[in-house]
Design a protein around this motif. Structure first.
Motif, mmCIF file in Angstrom:
data_model
loop_
_atom_site.group_PDB
_atom_site.id
_atom_site.type_symbol
_atom_site.label_atom_id
_atom_site.label_comp_id
_atom_site.label_asym_id
_atom_site.label_seq_id
_atom_site.Cartn_x
_atom_site.Cartn_y
_atom_site.Cartn_z
ATOM 1 N N THR A 176 43.370 55.166 31.565
ATOM 2 C CA THR A 176 41.971 54.752 31.687
ATOM 3 C C THR A 176 41.618 54.462 33.140
ATOM 4 O OG1 THR A 176 42.083 53.769 29.470
ATOM 5 C CG2 THR A 176 40.253 53.085 30.885
ATOM 6 N N ASP A 177 42.538 53.813 33.845
ATOM 7 C CA ASP A 177 42.280 53.462 35.233
ATOM 8 C C ASP A 177 42.155 54.700 36.123
ATOM 9 O OD1 ASP A 177 42.123 51.613 37.531
ATOM 10 O OD2 ASP A 177 44.060 52.476 38.032
ATOM 11 N N PHE A 232 38.710 55.919 35.637
ATOM 12 C CA PHE A 232 37.856 54.899 36.253
ATOM 13 C C PHE A 232 37.806 55.087 37.764
ATOM 14 C CE2 PHE A 232 38.252 50.920 38.674
ATOM 15 C CZ PHE A 232 36.987 50.371 38.473
ATOM 16 N N TRP A 267 44.497 61.967 29.496
ATOM 17 C CA TRP A 267 43.602 62.107 28.345
ATOM 18 C C TRP A 267 44.199 63.073 27.321
ATOM 19 C CZ3 TRP A 267 39.828 66.445 27.825
ATOM 20 C CH2 TRP A 267 39.081 66.338 26.648
ATOM 21 N N VAL A 285 43.921 57.348 27.067
ATOM 22 C CA VAL A 285 42.676 56.933 27.709
ATOM 23 C C VAL A 285 41.788 56.245 26.672
ATOM 24 C CG1 VAL A 285 40.546 57.690 28.856
ATOM 25 C CG2 VAL A 285 42.734 58.775 29.420
ATOM 26 N N LEU A 330 36.688 52.354 29.461
ATOM 27 C CA LEU A 330 36.300 53.052 30.694
ATOM 28 C C LEU A 330 34.815 52.867 30.985
ATOM 29 C CD1 LEU A 330 36.812 55.092 33.001
ATOM 30 C CD2 LEU A 330 36.458 56.917 31.331
#
Length: 257
Positions: free
Chosen positions: A46-47, A50, A203, A208, A213
């Motif tokens: 996720t980061d 982001f 992903w 993710v 997000l």
């Protein structure tokens, strides 16, 4: 539904990314894991996305203010993009990193961030000591920059840490004649394709959280715009000290994970 604590975390990290190029993985991933209890692999994946979206906004601001050196960006990408693809293939073939392996990598990175923060504090002395090795846009800086890109590609894909924290610090030593704001802008510009490709790979691996997000981006986008506008006005020594402080905090947080 926007979760205010997550949005505030995004705002803070976005501001730091805009000003210093640091903060995406080195702060957000530890925040998600240690303060919000997000699973490490989900936090990394996720980061990465982001950071890709947040830094894209920062690139637009830095480009408008002419604080990006595209030669540096290209040199980094020559090393980093193949390294990202190779690492994603390895993760897909051999599976996700185990818990013990991930913890070991984070501990090693935490120690490295502390070392680089100390190095940044004594950057002027280091530059004086290495005065006989002049890189600063000479052909001699090509190979070290490509090698740096390759290392960043590997580290960022596995942990999401390194693009800003380690990259910006070493670039400051390799390109000593270039203003700090321009190094920051170049580092952010390189991090966009790096994080985007690595994030897309995560992903596909199923790590993710898109709801998380979105909430982070609500805070980070205005933060990175404000930070990018401030970066070229802040004194260079102030930015160096801020980088050192962020690296030290990041290192301690990783060592405590």
């Amino acid at each position: 539904m926007i979760d205010l604590p997550y949005a505030m975390a995004g705002l803070l990290v976005g501001l730091l990314i805009g000003m210093t190029g640091v903060g995406g993985g080195s702060l957000m991933t530890p925040l998600l894991v240690l303060m919000f209890g997000v699973a490490p692999q989900t936090a990394v994946g996720t980061d990465l996305l982001f950071a890709a979206v947040t830094k894209t906004v920062g690139v637009g601001v830095h480009h408008g203010r002419q604080t990006i050196d595209w030669k540096i960006v290209r040199r980094l990408a020559i090393g980093s993009i193949p390294a990202v693809l190779f690492t994603l293939i390895a993760l897909n073939v051999f599976g996700q990193l185990g818990k013990n392996t991930s913890h070991t990598v984070l501990i090693a990175l935490g120690a490295l961030l502390l070392i680089t923060s100390v190095g940044l504090l004594f950057q002027r002395r280091l530059m004086t000591y290495g005065a006989t090795h002049q890189f600063a846009h000479s052909a001699d800086s090509f190979a070290p920059t490509v090698m740096l890109g390759a290392v960043l590609g590997l580290l960022v894909t596995i942990t999401s840490v390194g693009a800003g924290a380690i990259g910006a610090t070493i670039l400051l030593l390799l390109y000593r004649r270039i203003p700090v704001a321009r190094i920051v802008g170049s580092d952010i510009a390189h991090a966009v394709p790096l994080a985007m490709i690595a994030g897309a790979g995560h992903w596909l691996l199923g790590s993710v959280d898109f709801a998380l997000l979105l909430t982070l981006l609500v805070g980070s986008i205005p933060g990175v715009i404000a930070g990018s506008l401030l970066s070229s006005h802040a004194p260079e020594r102030f930015l160096q000290l801020m980088l050192a402080a962020i690296l030290a905090v990041s290192g301690v947080r990783l060592l405590m994970s």
